[in-house]
Design a protein around this motif. Sequence first.
Motif, PDB file in Angstrom:
ATOM      1  N   LYS A  65      35.001  40.154  -9.912  1.00 56.39           N
ATOM      2  CA  LYS A  65      34.949  40.354  -8.464  1.00 56.39           C
ATOM      3  C   LYS A  65      35.596  39.194  -7.719  1.00 56.39           C
ATOM      4  O   LYS A  65      36.237  39.396  -6.674  1.00 56.39           O
ATOM      5  N   LYS A 105      37.671  52.139 -13.898  1.00 55.32           N
ATOM      6  CA  LYS A 105      37.297  50.776 -14.293  1.00 55.32           C
ATOM      7  C   LYS A 105      38.400  50.124 -15.106  1.00 55.32           C
ATOM      8  O   LYS A 105      38.692  48.933 -14.947  1.00 55.32           O
ATOM      9  N   LEU A 156      31.823  46.137  -7.065  1.00 54.38           N
ATOM     10  CA  LEU A 156      33.041  46.678  -7.665  1.00 54.38           C
ATOM     11  C   LEU A 156      32.951  48.194  -7.800  1.00 54.38           C
ATOM     12  O   LEU A 156      33.973  48.892  -7.701  1.00 54.38           O
ATOM     13  N   ALA A 195      39.138  47.437  -1.123  1.00 54.17           N
ATOM     14  CA  ALA A 195      38.201  46.313  -1.126  1.00 54.17           C
ATOM     15  C   ALA A 195      38.220  45.585   0.213  1.00 54.17           C
ATOM     16  O   ALA A 195      37.170  45.171   0.725  1.00 54.17           O
ATOM     17  N   VAL A 221      39.147  39.831  -7.176  1.00 53.21           N
ATOM     18  CA  VAL A 221      39.356  40.848  -6.150  1.00 53.21           C
ATOM     19  C   VAL A 221      39.222  40.220  -4.760  1.00 53.21           C
ATOM     20  O   VAL A 221      40.049  40.453  -3.872  1.00 53.21           O
TER      21      VAL A 221
END
Length: 206
Positions: A60, A50, A39, A25, A63
């Motif tokens: 998200k 997932k 994502l 990421a 993240v």
Amino acid sequence: MTADTPTKRLTARGAKTRERIVDAAADLMYVRGIGATTLDDVLAASGASKSQLYRHFANKDEVVRAVIVRMGEHVIQREQNALGRVSTMAGLRRWRDALVQNNALRHGAYGCALGSFASEVADHDDIARATLQALFSEWNTLLTAALKRLQENGALPQDAPVDELATGLLGALQGGYLLAQTAHDVTPMATSIDMALAHIQGLSAR
């Protein structure tokens, strides 16, 4: 607890999976931007499923917060290494040269990770904003400490406002990153930092 701290103890395998997701990421969001990274993109780049992603992150935003902490660790460690022993104007200029030369390798593209993330999340995620504020504060503290060492060595007068000078220098750096990113040319970044350093050196001359 920081934004990068899991809420429960992870197995070694779980920790590696989480680290792989955050690393993927971070790479994507730095280059593409947070808004342009989904994502699904992160899943494809990390090779995680997932179910694995949602085992570690609810959404998200979580993240992104983990990415900010990870990138912040890298930036602050770099700056600690670069600024930790700076005590002269020559040392500050070597610090400047390293940052400019590193950014020139990308022709100014992408900018500073922390600055880029701040522009995308600071207005709508208070947790991410607070993390970024703390990271910039730590960076500012490193610059202030370097300028105080210049004072101790007589390179700056004792009444020089080192806290304000550090903030101005960091602002010049971040503005320079943005201008370089826009132009895909590192010259505006070099000019911005040089102007700030010239001001600092001018205080010594007076």
